[in-house]
Each structure stands twice: as structure tokens, then as C-alpha cells.
Motif scaffolding. Structure first.
Motif, PDB file in Angstrom:
ATOM      1  N   ALA A 549       0.835  -1.202   0.000  1.00  0.00           N
ATOM      2  CA  ALA A 549       0.000   0.000   0.000  1.00  0.00           C
ATOM      3  C   ALA A 549       0.871   1.254   0.000  1.00  0.00           C
ATOM      4  O   ALA A 549       0.609   2.217  -0.738  1.00  0.00           O
ATOM      5  CB  ALA A 549      -0.934  -0.007   1.202  1.00  0.00           C
ATOM      6  N   VAL A 550       1.910   1.244   0.820  1.00  0.00           N
ATOM      7  CA  VAL A 550       2.812   2.394   0.891  1.00  0.00           C
ATOM      8  C   VAL A 550       3.505   2.612  -0.453  1.00  0.00           C
ATOM      9  O   VAL A 550       3.573   3.735  -0.969  1.00  0.00           O
ATOM     10  CB  VAL A 550       3.839   2.181   2.022  1.00  0.00           C
ATOM     11  CG1 VAL A 550       4.952   3.215   1.932  1.00  0.00           C
ATOM     12  CG2 VAL A 550       3.159   2.259   3.378  1.00  0.00           C
ATOM     13  N   LEU A 551       4.017   1.537  -1.043  1.00  0.00           N
ATOM     14  CA  LEU A 551       4.735   1.675  -2.311  1.00  0.00           C
ATOM     15  C   LEU A 551       3.815   2.126  -3.434  1.00  0.00           C
ATOM     16  O   LEU A 551       4.211   2.905  -4.306  1.00  0.00           O
ATOM     17  CB  LEU A 551       5.413   0.349  -2.651  1.00  0.00           C
ATOM     18  CG  LEU A 551       6.616   0.020  -1.746  1.00  0.00           C
ATOM     19  CD1 LEU A 551       6.973  -1.452  -1.828  1.00  0.00           C
ATOM     20  CD2 LEU A 551       7.820   0.891  -2.107  1.00  0.00           C
ATOM     21  N   ASP A 552       2.580   1.649  -3.430  1.00  0.00           N
ATOM     22  CA  ASP A 552       1.635   2.104  -4.452  1.00  0.00           C
ATOM     23  C   ASP A 552       1.423   3.609  -4.371  1.00  0.00           C
ATOM     24  O   ASP A 552       1.281   4.288  -5.394  1.00  0.00           O
ATOM     25  CB  ASP A 552       0.299   1.373  -4.296  1.00  0.00           C
ATOM     26  CG  ASP A 552       0.315  -0.010  -4.920  1.00  0.00           C
ATOM     27  OD1 ASP A 552       1.306  -0.362  -5.600  1.00  0.00           O
ATOM     28  OD2 ASP A 552      -0.670  -0.751  -4.721  1.00  0.00           O
ATOM     29  N   VAL A 553       1.380   4.137  -3.147  1.00  0.00           N
ATOM     30  CA  VAL A 553       1.240   5.587  -2.991  1.00  0.00           C
ATOM     31  C   VAL A 553       2.517   6.298  -3.442  1.00  0.00           C
ATOM     32  O   VAL A 553       2.461   7.308  -4.155  1.00  0.00           O
ATOM     33  CB  VAL A 553       0.885   5.930  -1.533  1.00  0.00           C
ATOM     34  CG1 VAL A 553       1.037   7.432  -1.274  1.00  0.00           C
ATOM     35  CG2 VAL A 553      -0.526   5.483  -1.214  1.00  0.00           C
ATOM     36  N   LEU A 554       3.671   5.781  -3.090  1.00  0.00           N
ATOM     37  CA  LEU A 554       4.923   6.438  -3.465  1.00  0.00           C
ATOM     38  C   LEU A 554       5.094   6.504  -4.976  1.00  0.00           C
ATOM     39  O   LEU A 554       5.644   7.480  -5.504  1.00  0.00           O
ATOM     40  CB  LEU A 554       6.118   5.702  -2.843  1.00  0.00           C
ATOM     41  CG  LEU A 554       6.191   5.660  -1.317  1.00  0.00           C
ATOM     42  CD1 LEU A 554       7.513   5.037  -0.867  1.00  0.00           C
ATOM     43  CD2 LEU A 554       6.031   7.044  -0.716  1.00  0.00           C
ATOM     44  N   PHE A 555       4.607   5.479  -5.677  1.00  0.00           N
ATOM     45  CA  PHE A 555       4.773   5.442  -7.131  1.00  0.00           C
ATOM     46  C   PHE A 555       3.549   5.939  -7.894  1.00  0.00           C
ATOM     47  O   PHE A 555       3.456   5.779  -9.105  1.00  0.00           O
ATOM     48  CB  PHE A 555       5.132   4.020  -7.574  1.00  0.00           C
ATOM     49  CG  PHE A 555       6.588   3.681  -7.362  1.00  0.00           C
ATOM     50  CD1 PHE A 555       7.515   3.874  -8.374  1.00  0.00           C
ATOM     51  CD2 PHE A 555       7.036   3.212  -6.140  1.00  0.00           C
ATOM     52  CE1 PHE A 555       8.860   3.586  -8.181  1.00  0.00           C
ATOM     53  CE2 PHE A 555       8.371   2.912  -5.937  1.00  0.00           C
ATOM     54  CZ  PHE A 555       9.296   3.098  -6.956  1.00  0.00           C
ATOM     55  N   GLY A 556       2.614   6.530  -7.175  1.00  0.00           N
ATOM     56  CA  GLY A 556       1.493   7.162  -7.840  1.00  0.00           C
ATOM     57  C   GLY A 556       0.421   6.211  -8.330  1.00  0.00           C
ATOM     58  O   GLY A 556      -0.481   6.627  -9.074  1.00  0.00           O
ATOM     59  N   ARG A 557       0.491   4.964  -7.923  1.00  0.00           N
ATOM     60  CA  ARG A 557      -0.572   4.038  -8.302  1.00  0.00           C
ATOM     61  C   ARG A 557      -1.803   4.232  -7.414  1.00  0.00           C
ATOM     62  O   ARG A 557      -2.868   3.681  -7.710  1.00  0.00           O
ATOM     63  CB  ARG A 557      -0.067   2.596  -8.192  1.00  0.00           C
ATOM     64  CG  ARG A 557       1.056   2.296  -9.178  1.00  0.00           C
ATOM     65  CD  ARG A 557       1.402   0.827  -9.214  1.00  0.00           C
ATOM     66  NE  ARG A 557       2.396   0.547 -10.259  1.00  0.00           N
ATOM     67  CZ  ARG A 557       2.775  -0.679 -10.624  1.00  0.00           C
ATOM     68  NH1 ARG A 557       2.233  -1.737 -10.025  1.00  0.00           N
ATOM     69  NH2 ARG A 557       3.674  -0.844 -11.561  1.00  0.00           N
ATOM     70  N   ALA A 558      -1.649   4.970  -6.353  1.00  0.00           N
ATOM     71  CA  ALA A 558      -2.755   5.377  -5.490  1.00  0.00           C
ATOM     72  C   ALA A 558      -2.436   6.777  -4.979  1.00  0.00           C
ATOM     73  O   ALA A 558      -1.271   7.166  -4.851  1.00  0.00           O
ATOM     74  CB  ALA A 558      -2.939   4.399  -4.329  1.00  0.00           C
ATOM     75  N   GLU A 559      -3.468   7.535  -4.695  1.00  0.00           N
ATOM     76  CA  GLU A 559      -3.320   8.915  -4.237  1.00  0.00           C
ATOM     77  C   GLU A 559      -3.371   8.970  -2.719  1.00  0.00           C
ATOM     78  O   GLU A 559      -4.262   8.371  -2.101  1.00  0.00           O
ATOM     79  CB  GLU A 559      -4.465   9.756  -4.805  1.00  0.00           C
ATOM     80  CG  GLU A 559      -4.480  11.200  -4.362  1.00  0.00           C
ATOM     81  CD  GLU A 559      -3.579  12.095  -5.195  1.00  0.00           C
ATOM     82  OE1 GLU A 559      -3.355  13.243  -4.773  1.00  0.00           O
ATOM     83  OE2 GLU A 559      -3.107  11.649  -6.261  1.00  0.00           O
ATOM     84  N   PRO A 560      -2.426   9.657  -2.062  1.00  0.00           N
ATOM     85  CA  PRO A 560      -2.536   9.834  -0.616  1.00  0.00           C
ATOM     86  C   PRO A 560      -3.688  10.788  -0.311  1.00  0.00           C
ATOM     87  O   PRO A 560      -3.691  11.934  -0.775  1.00  0.00           O
ATOM     88  CB  PRO A 560      -1.183  10.438  -0.220  1.00  0.00           C
ATOM     89  CG  PRO A 560      -0.724  11.161  -1.451  1.00  0.00           C
ATOM     90  CD  PRO A 560      -1.256  10.367  -2.620  1.00  0.00           C
ATOM     91  N   GLY A 561      -4.665  10.327   0.470  1.00  0.00           N
ATOM     92  CA  GLY A 561      -5.853  11.148   0.706  1.00  0.00           C
ATOM     93  C   GLY A 561      -6.069  11.529   2.151  1.00  0.00           C
ATOM     94  O   GLY A 561      -7.085  12.143   2.480  1.00  0.00           O
ATOM     95  N   GLY A 562      -5.120  11.179   3.015  1.00  0.00           N
ATOM     96  CA  GLY A 562      -5.321  11.429   4.432  1.00  0.00           C
ATOM     97  C   GLY A 562      -4.949  12.829   4.870  1.00  0.00           C
ATOM     98  O   GLY A 562      -4.147  13.514   4.236  1.00  0.00           O
ATOM     99  N   ARG A 563      -5.570  13.228   5.975  1.00  0.00           N
ATOM    100  CA  ARG A 563      -5.211  14.476   6.659  1.00  0.00           C
ATOM    101  C   ARG A 563      -5.044  14.167   8.140  1.00  0.00           C
ATOM    102  O   ARG A 563      -5.778  13.344   8.692  1.00  0.00           O
ATOM    103  CB  ARG A 563      -6.285  15.549   6.446  1.00  0.00           C
ATOM    104  CG  ARG A 563      -6.371  16.025   5.000  1.00  0.00           C
ATOM    105  CD  ARG A 563      -7.474  17.033   4.791  1.00  0.00           C
ATOM    106  NE  ARG A 563      -7.516  17.469   3.402  1.00  0.00           N
ATOM    107  CZ  ARG A 563      -6.887  18.548   2.931  1.00  0.00           C
ATOM    108  NH1 ARG A 563      -6.167  19.299   3.759  1.00  0.00           N
ATOM    109  NH2 ARG A 563      -6.977  18.892   1.667  1.00  0.00           N
ATOM    110  N   LEU A 564      -4.112  14.821   8.776  1.00  0.00           N
ATOM    111  CA  LEU A 564      -3.784  14.498  10.164  1.00  0.00           C
ATOM    112  C   LEU A 564      -5.009  14.608  11.068  1.00  0.00           C
ATOM    113  O   LEU A 564      -5.660  15.660  11.100  1.00  0.00           O
ATOM    114  CB  LEU A 564      -2.696  15.425  10.688  1.00  0.00           C
ATOM    115  CG  LEU A 564      -1.256  15.130  10.269  1.00  0.00           C
ATOM    116  CD1 LEU A 564      -0.337  16.222  10.794  1.00  0.00           C
ATOM    117  CD2 LEU A 564      -0.794  13.760  10.761  1.00  0.00           C
TER     118      LEU A 564
END
Length: 604
Positions: A549-564
């Protein structure tokens, strides 16, 4: 199995599902002995036997008493399942326990509860790792999305999987507010904001209730906790332990912590759990909330209008052995009382049921000795029986299908939804030095040095190199620091300081100085990481996400959508100066509540 009332085979009124719940409760209550009533007021921990068998060895049973003994000898019908097996094994275990209960005089069905088991935390006092169930981010991650629809979908997945194996009571959600950043239970909360938590608990309860919109045969009952809000712990210590028993409100924000519970009641919550802590410096008696009549009866029932079941947190009455270690009863403020006196005080406070206990003889003796009126017992038993009727346990929901359990638990669509939520919850805090422009998402096939990331998760995304000096980039996964505590059970509660020890910080910064490094930190609590933030090429937070999941976000295969879902403080001095009951108090946080970047824009 249906218990018949007579040789003629005519069902008793309580067995007739065409009758009103109130009528069924009254009929059954009138047939019960004092001992049978007493059994309903205790909610003990149990484990499964091998392959889904009942665990019949008292030496291996929590508290030294097996589930079968508690059903047949103590007339108990509420159990908290520890551990797991395959879905089919769990379903078969549940059915065997129900068959044991059906063979008793009145055939009162069993209600099985569980702590959360859909995320990553593995703490025997708080939650279990997902195992065969679909795996989602922790509650903090759900909060980071800020999306009630996602939270409802999560709770609906929980409902489906729990129903399949016979789990009918969720010992969650936990809606304490994370206003004291050192507290060890923050990962199970929705963060520090009362409004956000109120919106999300409303959605969570709706998801557990299911399509019907109210508690019914296709629902899982939620035990909302920990009333009146467990977040304001003195110095952030946890009241599972004597040194953490004090709950304080130096900022005068007691009512702020009540707001999510008001929302939960409005949403139809039918069960509520007070926490272990004792209020200090307030208008209320300085005893644990489970013993506190002003809190349970005066505040919860009379002021807030709650009419459901009050379940005391585990182990208030008697001392216990946890993971081979002795632990005193969490009878904070009433330690001097004998177990029978503690039980009496909690009943007078308004508690209906006692978690982690099976001391039914104490309750019987209080009534027989004239110290407790049986009508007080009847009031609690009526609430508990009504919940069983509403859940359909006396009717079609007594047994579950092991084959269906294997199909439903961990079903592909539920796993996919959990995996998507993991990715969506990841929070992008920093994306490259401003002068260089955004670093993420990564492109091409970089040479990556990995620390805390499994090489096999990378797949075809990059080439993995052992030496950081040979890498284009490093990816470093960290977890929020904590202070090690003595004792096996205590070690699962990650409390104390939020900054890395000096030597560990030096190691981290040395890597960051050697190669451009993407830091991904698992936020169980608000970490203090100013130096890491300054020197990281990019910084992300997760709240329970696997490496892919982390790597997919790092490589743009998923968008980080969280807010603190909380502030990240800038220093431990700032944390120590804060008031435990006040949210978002830092005047200059490293990152504010609600911060989160996106790839489409660098603006928060």
C-alpha cells in the motif's frame, strides 16, 4: 435447538418470535432463578479449542474456568472471544457453544463479543490483528480520510464478517478524544476533534446496524467506549495500570469529551462502556468511572438519556492473572473495598454487566444476604435479555453456517475495500524541498535502499540495493517512538515519550544525510520528529498500511488522501506543557490538525 415448555411441545411465550420483545423479556425473566439471573451480569473472556472445539481444559482457560463450565454451572451467556482460527473453525466453535447453552434449563442463547480485529494492532488488552478478516487501517486512518461513507462501509464489512462467525457484539468503536498525545490508546480513536469523531461514530454505528437502520437480527451491537471519554489521562498514562488511574481536566473541557457520546446515543447506540480512570479535580467522586454513580446514572442515564446496557470494563472486581502475570483489580479509588463491596458499589452506580469477571456467587450472596434487592438485578437482566431478542439470538440467528463463514470472511471485495482504505488514509506531510519541487510520485525505475520495507513488496517498481550509497533514494518506515515498560502485558501499551532516543535519532539522520530518503512513519500517537521532517526528502504518515500500500502511494498508483487527525507537536516540552483535556493546543505545531498534501497540488 428449541426448548419446549411442556410435554405438549407448546413453546413458552419467550420462545414465540411473533410476540413483542417486552412481553418475551417479562416472561423469561419471571421463569429465571436468582442464579440464572446472576449469570447474565457477567461477560467473561474465553478461548477456542483446537479446530473449533470448545476449550475444556481449565488450566488453559482465562480465569481457570472453561466456557462450558460458565454456561452450565454459572448460567453465563455472554463471552468475549480471544484469538481466532479459520472462519469455519470459529463458526463451528460458536455453534458448539450455542448448543451447550441450548441444553440448559431455559436455553438462553450465548452472545459472543470481540475487540477490534480488522486492522494491524495486536494487543491482548485492546485489539487483535486482522488474521482471516479483511484488513483496514486503524481507526485513526479512517479518521484521516474524514469520510463518513468510508467509515460506514468499513463498519458494514465488520458486520458481515462478524455475523458470519457468530460475533454479535463489537467492543468498539472507541470514541475517546486524543487530546493527550502520550496516551497509549490513541490508535483506536478517531483523533482529537470532537466534531469529526461525532460524525464518524454516527456512521460507524449505522454500518454495524446494517441496512435496517436499527438494531436487529442482521446487526452487530456496538459497545461504545470509553464513557465519559478516556483521553485526558494525567501524563498520558493508561488506567489499565495503577500509575495511570488519574483522569484530569485542567482546561475545563469535560463537556467537550462528552460530545461524541451524545452523538452515539442519538445514532442508536445500545451499549456503553465506562473507562477505568477516575476523575480528579472535578465535581465527581474520585473513584473509577465504573463505580461512579454521578457519571453512570447522573450523567449518562439521566442527563444524556441513555437507556441501554452499561458494560463495565474488564477486571474491575477481582484480581486476575494476565499472560502469566498477576494484576490487581482496576478498582481505582475503591481498592480498599472487598470484591463484594466493589460489586455492590458498581451496581448502585448503574452498571448492568461486568466484563472479564465470572464471580456470580458474589452477586447471589448480596441478594440472599439482603444487601441488594433482586429488583435491581432484574432491571439489568431485562436490558441484557432484550438485546438478545433484538439480535435474533432466540430465533434464526442462534447458529451460523461454517461453509458460508469461509466464503464471507476475507471475501475478495472486502479485502479490496480494506486495501483501498489503507492507501487512501496515508497522509503526505512533506513532498520534497520547496526549491526542488515535488519528489512524489516517483517515476521510472529507481534504485531503492529499503529499511523497514520488505524487498518482495517492491516487485517491478524499482531495483533494490543493499548499500544506501548506491541508491537513488531510500525508503525508511518507522513507528511512533515509545518508552519500553516492564511486564509482558504492559509492554503492549506504547506510552511515554514521543521522540526518538538520541542514538536512534542519530542513525536515522545519518541515513537521511547519505541519500535522499522518503520517510513513512506509522502514527500510533503524535510523534515528535522535527529533525526528521527537516531532513527527509519526503515525509508521509500511515495509520496501519502494508508495504505494498505504501509503495503504491509512493509510485502514484494510489493517491494519498489522508489528513492528520491530530496535531504533530514540535517538541516534548510542548507536549509536557499541554493540558490533557484540550484539543489542538499547540501554538506552533510541526504539522497542524487537518494537514495533508495531494499529488495534484502541494497546498494543504
Amino acid at each position: 435447538m428449541t426448548v419446549q415448555s411442556s410435554v405438549s411441545g407448546t413453546p413458552h411465550p419467550y420462545q414465540d418470535q411473533q410476540r413483542d420483545t417486552g412481553e418475551r423479556v417479562a416472561d423469561l425473566l419471571g421463569r429465571m432463578t436468582l442464579e440464572e439471573k446472576a449469570g447474565q451480569l457477567f461477560h467473561a473472556m474465553v478461548t477456542m479449542g483446537q479446530g473449533g472445539a470448545l476449550a475444556d481444559d481449565p488450566a488453559r482457560a482465562p480465569g481457570g474456568t472453561t466456557a462450558r463450565q460458565m454456561v452450565t454451572d454459572r448460567h453465563m451467556t455472554h463471552f468475549n472471544l480471544l484469538g481466532a482460527g479459520s472462519p469455519g473453525e470459529m463458526a463451528r466453535w460458536h455453534n458448539r457453544l450455542q448448543e451447550t447453552a441450548a441444553d440448559t434449563r431455559l436455553g438462553i442463547p450465548v452472545t459472543v463479543s470481540t475487540d477490534p480485529r480488522h486492522a494491524f494492532t495486536d494487543n491482548p488488552g485492546a485489539a487483535m490483528a486482522a488474521g482471516p478478516f479483511s484488513q483496514w487501517p486503524e481507526a485513526l486512518g479512517l479518521a484521516a480520510t474524514g469520510d463518513p461513507d468510508l467509515v460506514r462501509a468499513h463498519a458494514d464489512a465488520v458486520r458481515q464478517e462478524y455475523l458470519a462467525v457468530g460475533l454479535r457484539v463489537a467492543l468498539h468503536p472507541q470514541i475517546d478524544l486524543a487530546t493527550e498525545p502520550r496516551w497509549s490508546r490513541i490508535s483506536g480513536t478517531f483523533g482529537e476533534d470532537a466534531d469529526l469523531t461525532s460524525r464518524l461514530v454516527t456512521a460507524y454505528i449505522a454500518g454495524l446496524q446494517g441496512p435496517g437502520g436499527t438494531l436487529g437480527p442482521d446487526s452487530v451491537a456496538a459497545v461504545v467506549k470509553h464513557f465519559p471519554g478516556g483521553g485526558p489521562q494525567k501524563d498520558g498514562e493508561d488506567p489499565h495500570f495503577p500509575y495511570g488511574r488519574e483522569q484530569v481536566y485542567p482546561g475545563g473541557r469535560f463537556d467537550y469529551h462528552l460530545r461524541p457520546f451524545t452523538a452515539a446515543i442519538a445514532a442508536g447506540a445500545t451499549q456503553m462502556m465506562p473507562y477505568y480512570g477516575m476523575p480528579v479535580g472535578t465535581e465527581h467522586e474520585e473513584v473509577g468511572f465504573g463505580f461512579n454513580r454521578g457519571i453512570v446514572t447522573g450523567l449518562l442515564r439521566e442527563r444524556l438519556g441513555f437507556t441501554g446496557i452499561v458494560v463495565a470494563d474488564w477486571g474491575l472486581i477481582t484480581d486476575s492473572d494476565i499472560m502469566g502475570e498477576p494484576h490487581p483489580a482496576r478498582a481505582w479509588g475503591v481498592e480498599h473495598l472487598a470484591p463484594a463491596e466493589r460489586l455492590l458499589k458498581a451496581l448502585h452506580a448503574g452498571v448492568d454487566q461486568f466484563g472479564g469477571e465470572h464471580c456470580t456467587d458474589l452477586l447471589v450472596d448480596l441478594v440472599r444476604g439482603g444487601r441488594l434487592d433482586e429488583s435491581r438485578v432484574d432491571a439489568s437482566v431485562a436490558r441484557l435479555l432484550a438485546e438478545k431478542f433484538r439480535l435474533g439470538l432466540f430465533d434464526d440467528r442462534r447458529h451460523v453456517d461454517p461453509d458460508a463463514a469461509e466464503e464471507i470472511v476475507g471475501r475478495a471485495d472486502l479485502r479490496a475495500a480494506g486495501a483501498s482504505a489503507q492507501r487512501r488514509s496515508i497522509t503526505l506531510l512533506k513532498n520534497g524541498p520547496a526549491a526542488d519541487g515535488p519528489l512524489l510520485p516517483l517515476t521510472g525505475r529507481p534504485r531503492l535502499h529499503l529499511q523497514g520495507v520488505a524487498a518482495e513488496a517492491v516487485g517491478d517498481l524499482a531495483d533494490v540495493v543493499a548499500d544506501p550509497r548506491d541508491a537513488d533514494l531510500a525508503v525508511l518506515r518507522l513507528s511512533t517512538p515509545h518508552e519500553p515498560r516492564p511486564g509482558l502485558f504492559e509492554s503492549f501499551f506504547h506510552g511515554g515519550r514521543l521522540d526518538f532516543p538520541e542514538e536512534r535519532l542519530k542513525e536515522i539522520l545519518a541515513l537521511l544525510d547519505t541519500v535522499r530518503t522518503i520517510v513513512v512513519i506509522r502514527l500510533e500517537r503524535p510523534a515528535v520528529i522535527p529533525e526528521i521532517s527537516d531532513r527527509a526528502a519526503a515525509l508521509l504518515a500511515d495509520y496501519g498500511a502494508d508495504d505494498r500500500a505504501v509503495l503504491d502511494v509512493l509510485f502514484g498508483r494510489a493517491e494519498p488522501g489522508g489528513r492528520l487527525p491530530f496535531q504533530l507537536p514540535r517538541s516534548m516540552a510542548e507536549v509536557a506543557a499541554g493540558r490533557p483535556d484540550v484539543p489542538q493546543e499547540s501554538p506552533d505545531p510541526l504539522y497542524p490538525f487537518g494537514h495533508g498534501l495531494a499529488y495534484r497540488s502541494t497546498a494543504p
